[in-house]
Design a protein around this motif. Sequence first.
Motif, short mmCIF file in Angstrom:
data_model
loop_
_atom_site.label_atom_id
_atom_site.label_comp_id
_atom_site.label_asym_id
_atom_site.label_seq_id
_atom_site.Cartn_x
_atom_site.Cartn_y
_atom_site.Cartn_z
N ARG A 1 -11.82 8.31 19.47
CA ARG A 1 -11.47 7.00 20.04
C ARG A 1 -12.68 6.06 20.02
N GLU A 2 -13.84 6.59 20.46
CA GLU A 2 -15.05 5.77 20.47
C GLU A 2 -15.38 5.26 19.08
N ARG A 3 -15.27 6.18 18.11
CA ARG A 3 -15.60 5.79 16.73
C ARG A 3 -14.63 4.72 16.25
N ALA A 4 -13.33 4.90 16.54
CA ALA A 4 -12.32 3.95 16.08
C ALA A 4 -12.57 2.58 16.72
N LEU A 5 -12.91 2.58 18.01
CA LEU A 5 -13.11 1.29 18.69
C LEU A 5 -14.35 0.58 18.16
N ASN A 6 -15.36 1.34 17.74
CA ASN A 6 -16.56 0.72 17.16
C ASN A 6 -16.30 0.20 15.76
N ASP A 7 -15.46 0.94 15.00
CA ASP A 7 -15.30 0.65 13.57
C ASP A 7 -14.21 -0.38 13.27
N MET B 1 9.16 2.19 23.41
CA MET B 1 8.69 1.31 22.33
C MET B 1 8.78 2.10 21.03
N ASP B 2 9.89 1.89 20.36
CA ASP B 2 10.23 2.68 19.20
C ASP B 2 9.21 2.53 18.05
N ASP B 3 8.55 1.37 17.99
CA ASP B 3 7.62 1.15 16.87
C ASP B 3 6.19 1.63 17.19
N ALA B 4 5.99 2.28 18.34
CA ALA B 4 4.67 2.85 18.64
C ALA B 4 4.38 3.97 17.63
N VAL B 5 3.10 4.06 17.23
CA VAL B 5 2.71 5.09 16.26
C VAL B 5 2.04 6.24 17.00
N LEU B 6 2.63 7.44 16.92
CA LEU B 6 2.12 8.59 17.67
C LEU B 6 1.23 9.48 16.78
N ILE B 7 0.01 9.69 17.24
CA ILE B 7 -0.96 10.48 16.45
C ILE B 7 -1.43 11.67 17.28
N PHE B 8 -1.25 12.86 16.73
CA PHE B 8 -1.66 14.08 17.45
C PHE B 8 -2.95 14.61 16.84
N VAL B 9 -3.94 14.89 17.67
CA VAL B 9 -5.19 15.48 17.19
C VAL B 9 -5.15 16.97 17.50
N ALA B 10 -5.23 17.79 16.46
CA ALA B 10 -5.14 19.25 16.61
C ALA B 10 -6.51 19.88 16.33
N ASP C 1 -16.21 13.42 10.56
CA ASP C 1 -16.15 12.21 9.71
C ASP C 1 -14.81 12.09 9.00
N SER C 2 -14.29 13.22 8.50
CA SER C 2 -12.99 13.16 7.80
C SER C 2 -11.88 12.77 8.77
N ALA C 3 -11.95 13.33 10.00
CA ALA C 3 -10.91 13.02 10.99
C ALA C 3 -10.96 11.53 11.36
N CYS C 4 -12.19 10.99 11.50
CA CYS C 4 -12.34 9.56 11.82
C CYS C 4 -11.74 8.70 10.71
N GLU C 5 -12.00 9.11 9.47
CA GLU C 5 -11.49 8.35 8.33
C GLU C 5 -9.95 8.39 8.30
N GLU C 6 -9.39 9.55 8.59
CA GLU C 6 -7.91 9.66 8.62
C GLU C 6 -7.35 8.72 9.68
N LEU C 7 -7.99 8.69 10.84
CA LEU C 7 -7.50 7.83 11.92
C LEU C 7 -7.61 6.36 11.52
N ARG C 8 -8.74 6.02 10.89
CA ARG C 8 -8.95 4.62 10.46
C ARG C 8 -7.86 4.18 9.50
N LYS C 9 -7.52 5.07 8.56
CA LYS C 9 -6.49 4.74 7.56
C LYS C 9 -5.13 4.52 8.20
N ILE C 10 -4.83 5.30 9.24
CA ILE C 10 -3.53 5.16 9.92
C ILE C 10 -3.46 3.81 10.63
N ILE C 11 -4.58 3.44 11.26
CA ILE C 11 -4.57 2.22 12.07
C ILE C 11 -4.63 0.95 11.20
N LEU C 12 -5.37 1.02 10.09
CA LEU C 12 -5.54 -0.20 9.27
C LEU C 12 -4.33 -0.48 8.39
#
Length: 182
Positions: A21-27, A113-122, A171-182
């Motif tokens: 979350r911190e990384r996503a909010l910074n990036d 909110m049907d259009d919310a995007v749900l992301i699970f971190v495993a 780093d890979s997990a951060c990149e995956e999250l960034r791609k989902i959000i952007l």
Amino acid sequence: MKKGKLFVLSGPSGVGKGTLRERALNDIKNLVYSISCTTRKPREGEINGVQYWFVTREKFMEDISLNLFLEYAHVHDDFYGTLRQNVIDELEKGNNVLLEIDVQGALQVKEKMDDAVLIFVAPPSVEELERRLRGRHTESIEAMKTRLTNAVNELSLKDKYDYVIVNDNLDSACEELRKIIL
Ligand code: ADP
Ligand code: 5GP
């Protein structure tokens, strides 16, 4: 103006949600974090209004009765909830909003909110999850046991999510999250 999107991040305690979350909010521009309310006591270094709004049970119950929560849940012996109005205001302003909440809360959000995007971190494995939780030194042995037991239940619900990110390499997990959000 185009409305923002709501992203919901969940996963077991210690998996690395806060780190991601911190990384996503910074990036990522135009991504804002919704600060939750909790009845949990602040950990060392936690500040009211930064990590959480720390409230009493009485205040939390009052806010439930006033219907102020978009979602709330009883997690690891405490209450946690997302205040609705702040989320709505940010979405209206065109910002994307990130929630970091437990599985029960995430499923409540999806219903409303049907259009919310749900992301699970495993985690890569339960053993690694335990290592991370121990390494963080924030929980008592008892609290850690509760969190590990709950982790197994949470993991069984990951198929209800739109995306699953395995947080092995950070780093890979951060990149995956960034791609989902952007
Ligand atoms: P959560 O918010 O899900 O409870 P944290 O973000 O606090 O989890 O992470 C728990 C611990 O695991 C922290 O000490 C963090 O530095 C570490 N961590 C996070 N991601 C990774 C990773 N990919 N590999 C190794 N350690 C990690
Ligand atoms: P912690 O006590 O470690 O900060 O958080 C414990 C759990 O509560 C985590 O799984 C976290 O995602 C969840 N949580 C935090 N805020 C909220 C919230 O507003 N609603 C719900 N449902 N869960 C939350």
